[in-house]
Design a protein around this motif. Structure first.
Motif, short mmCIF file in Angstrom:
data_model
loop_
_atom_site.label_atom_id
_atom_site.label_comp_id
_atom_site.label_asym_id
_atom_site.label_seq_id
_atom_site.Cartn_x
_atom_site.Cartn_y
_atom_site.Cartn_z
N ARG A 6 0.82 -1.22 0.00
CA ARG A 6 0.00 0.00 0.00
C ARG A 6 0.86 1.28 0.00
O ARG A 6 0.32 2.38 -0.02
CB ARG A 6 -0.91 0.01 1.23
CG ARG A 6 -1.92 -1.13 1.23
CD ARG A 6 -2.92 -0.95 2.34
NE ARG A 6 -3.95 -1.99 2.32
CZ ARG A 6 -5.04 -1.97 3.07
NH1 ARG A 6 -5.25 -0.97 3.91
NH2 ARG A 6 -5.92 -2.94 3.00
N VAL A 7 2.17 1.12 0.06
CA VAL A 7 3.05 2.29 0.15
C VAL A 7 3.08 3.02 -1.19
O VAL A 7 3.43 2.44 -2.23
CB VAL A 7 4.47 1.88 0.57
CG1 VAL A 7 5.39 3.12 0.55
CG2 VAL A 7 4.46 1.24 1.94
N VAL A 8 2.71 4.31 -1.17
CA VAL A 8 2.81 5.18 -2.33
C VAL A 8 3.82 6.29 -2.04
O VAL A 8 4.75 6.54 -2.80
CB VAL A 8 1.44 5.78 -2.71
CG1 VAL A 8 1.59 6.73 -3.90
CG2 VAL A 8 0.44 4.67 -3.03
N TYR A 9 3.62 6.96 -0.90
CA TYR A 9 4.56 7.98 -0.44
C TYR A 9 5.16 7.54 0.89
O TYR A 9 4.56 6.77 1.64
CB TYR A 9 3.85 9.32 -0.26
CG TYR A 9 3.31 9.91 -1.55
CD1 TYR A 9 4.17 10.37 -2.53
CD2 TYR A 9 1.94 10.01 -1.75
CE1 TYR A 9 3.67 10.91 -3.71
CE2 TYR A 9 1.43 10.55 -2.93
CZ TYR A 9 2.30 10.99 -3.90
OH TYR A 9 1.82 11.53 -5.06
N ALA A 24 0.60 10.16 2.85
CA ALA A 24 1.59 9.12 3.11
C ALA A 24 1.15 8.15 4.21
O ALA A 24 1.63 7.01 4.25
CB ALA A 24 2.93 9.75 3.49
N LEU A 25 0.25 8.57 5.07
CA LEU A 25 -0.18 7.70 6.16
C LEU A 25 -1.02 6.54 5.63
O LEU A 25 -1.91 6.73 4.81
CB LEU A 25 -1.00 8.48 7.18
CG LEU A 25 -0.22 9.43 8.11
CD1 LEU A 25 -1.19 10.27 8.93
CD2 LEU A 25 0.73 8.65 9.02
N ILE A 26 -0.73 5.34 6.09
CA ILE A 26 -1.45 4.14 5.69
C ILE A 26 -2.28 3.64 6.88
O ILE A 26 -1.72 3.34 7.93
CB ILE A 26 -0.48 3.03 5.23
CG1 ILE A 26 0.37 3.53 4.06
CG2 ILE A 26 -1.24 1.76 4.86
CD1 ILE A 26 1.51 2.60 3.72
N ARG A 27 -3.58 3.58 6.72
CA ARG A 27 -4.46 3.10 7.78
C ARG A 27 -4.33 1.59 7.91
O ARG A 27 -4.37 0.86 6.93
CB ARG A 27 -5.91 3.48 7.46
CG ARG A 27 -6.94 3.05 8.50
CD ARG A 27 -6.90 3.92 9.73
NE ARG A 27 -7.16 5.31 9.43
CZ ARG A 27 -8.38 5.84 9.33
NH1 ARG A 27 -9.47 5.07 9.50
NH2 ARG A 27 -8.54 7.12 9.07
N SER A 35 -2.14 3.96 12.37
CA SER A 35 -1.68 4.30 11.03
C SER A 35 -0.17 4.14 10.96
O SER A 35 0.54 4.23 11.97
CB SER A 35 -2.05 5.75 10.67
OG SER A 35 -3.45 5.90 10.57
N LEU A 36 0.32 3.93 9.75
CA LEU A 36 1.75 3.70 9.52
C LEU A 36 2.28 4.76 8.56
O LEU A 36 1.68 5.02 7.52
CB LEU A 36 1.96 2.31 8.92
CG LEU A 36 3.38 1.94 8.49
CD1 LEU A 36 4.26 1.71 9.70
CD2 LEU A 36 3.37 0.69 7.61
#
Length: 222
Positions: A6-9, A24-27, A35-36
């Protein structure tokens, strides 16, 4: 955490202004309040700036109750920036001589290279001992708990036993606390988290009976 696809930024993109923090935050898939913010897996950590990291941490503090900076091992720039703005530090060490020596070095940096240290304050510090095997410790193949604490002289936050459950959970992309909540390492992590929040939780040492805690540690917990 199972979020790599799921990493984009990443953090460097946010520091350099390529992306906003919410982009940039991933839930987390399982916990709405978690969040990551991923670090870059391809770019050198020297691309990070102290001012940029400080700005990101200020933004995170405004959004979350806890901001956990997972530092790489060692004393390179990524690690020093992770500890730079810390209020509390959890020094994770294995009961091996080389790991404990590295942890002792990190303690010195926390007492000298942080914002709190420059202001004359101290970062609150705790020791978390990971991959502890009571059978190997009894044979003298690794340090025992007392040896580690005598060297580092800090409050003990928890003892995570060596367990295949941790590897199994990692391979599944799930924290062991969610993948197998009843396992010994999951319970040890949960107890450590409760101590960090200020709860009085008895400290246990894993014994030779695999996966079972029944020996109290005769030392004050963190």
């Amino acid at each position: 955490m199972g979020a790599e696809r799921r990493v984009v930024y990443d953090l460097i993109n946010v520091v350099q202004g390529v992306a906003k923090l919410p982009q940039a935050l991933i839930r987390d898939k399982r916990i709405d309040t978690l969040s990551l913010l991923p670090a870059s897996q391809t770019r050198d950590k020297d691309a990070l700036s102290e001012d940029g990291v400080a700005r990101v941490i200020r933004e995170l503090r405004a959004k979350f109750d806890w901001v956990i900076c997972d530092s790489p091992a060692g004393i390179e720039r990524g690690a020093t920036l992770a500890m730079r703005f810390a209020d509390t530090a959890i020094i994770v060490t294995n009961p091996e001589v080389s790991s404990v020596r590295d942890s002792d070095r990190i303690i010195g940096l926390l007492d000298s290279k942080t914002v709190k240290a420059e202001r004359g304050d101290r970062v609150e510090k705790h020791i978390l001992i990971a991959r502890y095997d009571p059978v190997r410790a009894a044979r003298g193949e690794m340090l025992n708990i007392k040896d580690v604490l005598d060297i580092l002289s800090l409050p003990l936050l928890g003892i995570i036993p060596e367990s295949e459950e941790v590897l199994r959970a990692s391979n599944l992309g799930s924290p062991v606390t969610l993948n197998d909540p009843t396992s010994a390492p999951a319970r040890a992590y949960c107890d450590a988290a409760r101590r960090l929040e200020g709860h009085n939780v008895p400290m246990m040492i894993p014994t030779e009976r695999k996966g079972f805690f029944d020996k109290l540690l005769g030392r004050r917990a963190a």
